[in-house]
Design a protein around this motif. Structure first.
Motif, PDB file in Angstrom:
ATOM      1  N   ILE A  41     -14.478  -5.348  -6.761  1.00 39.20           N
ATOM      2  CA  ILE A  41     -13.781  -5.637  -5.509  1.00 39.20           C
ATOM      3  C   ILE A  41     -12.930  -4.453  -5.073  1.00 39.20           C
ATOM      4  O   ILE A  41     -12.932  -4.077  -3.891  1.00 39.20           O
ATOM      5  CB  ILE A  41     -12.914  -6.905  -5.663  1.00 39.20           C
ATOM      6  N   TYR A  42     -12.210  -3.833  -6.014  1.00 36.97           N
ATOM      7  CA  TYR A  42     -11.376  -2.693  -5.642  1.00 36.97           C
ATOM      8  C   TYR A  42     -12.234  -1.542  -5.130  1.00 36.97           C
ATOM      9  O   TYR A  42     -11.844  -0.841  -4.187  1.00 36.97           O
ATOM     10  CB  TYR A  42     -10.532  -2.225  -6.832  1.00 36.97           C
ATOM     11  N   SER A  43     -13.401  -1.361  -5.728  1.00 39.76           N
ATOM     12  CA  SER A  43     -14.304  -0.319  -5.245  1.00 39.76           C
ATOM     13  C   SER A  43     -14.671  -0.557  -3.783  1.00 39.76           C
ATOM     14  O   SER A  43     -14.707   0.365  -2.970  1.00 39.76           O
ATOM     15  CB  SER A  43     -15.567  -0.278  -6.113  1.00 39.76           C
ATOM     16  N   GLY A  44     -14.924  -1.815  -3.430  1.00 42.73           N
ATOM     17  CA  GLY A  44     -15.233  -2.146  -2.039  1.00 42.73           C
ATOM     18  C   GLY A  44     -14.043  -1.968  -1.130  1.00 42.73           C
ATOM     19  O   GLY A  44     -14.161  -1.434  -0.023  1.00 42.73           O
ATOM     20  N   GLU A  62     -12.190   4.977  -5.081  1.00 48.14           N
ATOM     21  CA  GLU A  62     -11.327   4.836  -6.251  1.00 48.14           C
ATOM     22  C   GLU A  62     -11.890   3.764  -7.181  1.00 48.14           C
ATOM     23  O   GLU A  62     -12.618   2.867  -6.740  1.00 48.14           O
ATOM     24  CB  GLU A  62      -9.901   4.443  -5.829  1.00 48.14           C
ATOM     25  N   THR A  63     -11.537   3.873  -8.451  1.00 47.19           N
ATOM     26  CA  THR A  63     -11.962   2.870  -9.430  1.00 47.19           C
ATOM     27  C   THR A  63     -10.737   2.270 -10.112  1.00 47.19           C
ATOM     28  O   THR A  63      -9.772   2.977 -10.420  1.00 47.19           O
ATOM     29  CB  THR A  63     -12.880   3.487 -10.503  1.00 47.19           C
ATOM     30  N   LEU A  64     -10.777   0.967 -10.323  1.00 46.42           N
ATOM     31  CA  LEU A  64      -9.688   0.247 -10.988  1.00 46.42           C
ATOM     32  C   LEU A  64     -10.155  -0.232 -12.356  1.00 46.42           C
ATOM     33  O   LEU A  64     -11.210  -0.837 -12.480  1.00 46.42           O
ATOM     34  CB  LEU A  64      -9.261  -0.958 -10.144  1.00 46.42           C
ATOM     35  N   GLN A  65      -9.363   0.071 -13.386  1.00 43.98           N
ATOM     36  CA  GLN A  65      -9.623  -0.439 -14.722  1.00 43.98           C
ATOM     37  C   GLN A  65      -8.410  -1.235 -15.188  1.00 43.98           C
ATOM     38  O   GLN A  65      -7.280  -0.917 -14.831  1.00 43.98           O
ATOM     39  CB  GLN A  65      -9.884   0.696 -15.730  1.00 43.98           C
ATOM     40  N   SER A  86      -3.358  -3.133  -3.088  1.00 44.44           N
ATOM     41  CA  SER A  86      -4.809  -3.320  -3.169  1.00 44.44           C
ATOM     42  C   SER A  86      -5.237  -3.758  -4.563  1.00 44.44           C
ATOM     43  O   SER A  86      -6.169  -4.546  -4.717  1.00 44.44           O
ATOM     44  CB  SER A  86      -5.531  -2.025  -2.789  1.00 44.44           C
ATOM     45  N   SER A  87      -4.545  -3.254  -5.592  1.00 45.18           N
ATOM     46  CA  SER A  87      -4.866  -3.650  -6.971  1.00 45.18           C
ATOM     47  C   SER A  87      -4.600  -5.126  -7.184  1.00 45.18           C
ATOM     48  O   SER A  87      -5.422  -5.845  -7.763  1.00 45.18           O
ATOM     49  CB  SER A  87      -4.033  -2.821  -7.963  1.00 45.18           C
ATOM     50  N   VAL A  88      -3.436  -5.594  -6.710  1.00 45.44           N
ATOM     51  CA  VAL A  88      -3.102  -7.012  -6.863  1.00 45.44           C
ATOM     52  C   VAL A  88      -4.057  -7.870  -6.047  1.00 45.44           C
ATOM     53  O   VAL A  88      -4.502  -8.937  -6.498  1.00 45.44           O
ATOM     54  CB  VAL A  88      -1.638  -7.266  -6.452  1.00 45.44           C
TER      55      VAL A  88
END
Length: 368
Positions: A208-211, A217-220, A288-290
């Motif tokens: 979802i974060y990629s979209g 950006e990438t979220l881990q 955006s992360s949350v």
């Protein structure tokens, strides 16, 4: 799941309200302090969870009234159902007009995901906010986890009391092994549930974060167990690991009168492109992360409970750029969504929804 109607009575600044929402997107707009967030809060309470604003039950009653009521009719599992919570001196809940032993009986029945500015604390605040997020999510998909957490917190409190009493009554030291065994057993179950949930959530949140970021950006994210419990320890050995860790920490625990090992000390780590989000992320990245976490939570509910949760977004648009707003508006079509904002202009391009103007606790609806 779809909400057919919501009715509020004496709820905060709302004396009486009836809402018949659209099947997909519903916009609640108006000036500040008109009651928009109150409506979102009322919907969230029907999940059986506590207020996401940290409010006490007494604060939910309109000033001068002796009670407040939140009720809804909704469609789920192929039939129409109802849920109701009555706030008086004692909180009471009903499901399909049948009284429940407690409000937590609605957990797993009325499913929703909520995002509000206060949820930025997931990134900005300490580990307790992130633990609370994980536990609330798990309780929706596994109501038994509520009892597990209650049992753990009670056992932890009793062990801490014993640690303090031992300094005055040394003969009590012999009873500490019993509490250590109980705490290790509960700790193993909690960490196993949390780690499994976070691992599954991380996959969806990353997608979802990629979209949301247009693949820039990438979220881990990963679960950090306190005390050195690493990923190479099989979950079947968690209890033994906790027993050993509690034994090693016993001398220090007796000195401080506080248990230093257990899931009450764990955390969740977030990184964007390998950089810690809390330390280096912009406010937009943190938001955006949350948001990605919340939408990932929605996917997991659908995956595990085979149900589409209602999505509640309180003041979510203000600090997102146009591309992130567009992603949000156009990728939630399978869910019923409630979004609050001050400026209706954010949603000029929205089709097939309803807008409701909130003024002093009253609604005026218009088609979008």
């Amino acid at each position: 799941m779809k909400i057919n109607a919501l009715n509020l009575t004496n709820f905060r600044n709302i004396a009486s309200l009836e809402l018949q929402p659209a099947e997909h997107v519903n916009i609640i707009y108006g000036d500040n302090a008109q009651g928009k967030t109150n409506l979102i809060e009322a919907l969230w309470l029907l999940t059986g969870a506590k207020s996401f604003r940290g409010a006490k039950d007494a604060e939910l009653l309109q000033f001068g009234s002796g009670f407040a009521k939140v009720s809804a009719s909704f469609f789920k599992e192929g039939r129409d159902q109802t849920a109701e919570i009555l706030f008086t001196a004692k909180k009471q809940a009903q499901l399909n007009e049948i009284a429940l032993p407690s409000v937590t009986g609605l957990a797993g029945i009325f499913c929703a995901v909520v995002f509000s500015p206060s949820h930025l604390s997931l990134i900005q605040d300490g580990p307790s906010a992130r633990r609370r997020f994980a536990d609330t999510c798990i309780c929706q998909i596994s109501p038994k986890f509520i009892a597990l957490m209650s049992d753990y917190n009670r056992t932890l409190l009793q062990r801490n009391s014993l640690l303090k009493d031992i300094s005055y009554s040394s003969y009590l030291l012999d009873t500490l092994d019993v509490w250590d065994d109980r705490l290790a057993c509960l700790s193993a179950l909690i960490v196993k549930n949390r780690k499994q949930y976070i691992q599954r959530l991380a996959v969806h949140a990353g997608e979802i974060y990629s979209g949301i970021s247009s693949k820039k950006e990438t979220l881990q994210m990963r679960y950090l167990a306190a005390g050195g419990l690493t990923d190479d320890v099989p979950d079947g050995q968690y209890k033994e690991w906790f027993l050993q860790a509690l034994g090693q920490a016993r001398a220090e625990d007796l000195k401080t009168g506080c248990t230093s090992v257990g899931p009450h000390r764990d955390d969740i780590d977030f990184e964007i492109n390998g950089m810690n989000v809390r330390s280096f992320g912009s406010q937009g990245q943190q938001r955006s992360s949350v948001l990605a976490l919340k939408l990932a939570e929605s996917r997991l509910i659908r995956e595990l409970l085979h149900d589409e949760p209602v999505i509640l977004l309180d003041d979510v648009m203000s600090e997102l750029d146009k591309s992130r707003q567009d992603y949000l508006l156009n990728h939630l079509s399978e869910n019923q969504v409630f979004i609050t904002c001050c400026d209706k202009g954010y949603f000029d391009a929205l089709q097939n929804g309803k807008a409701f103007h909130m003024v002093k606790g009253r609604l005026q609806n218009e088609e979008c």
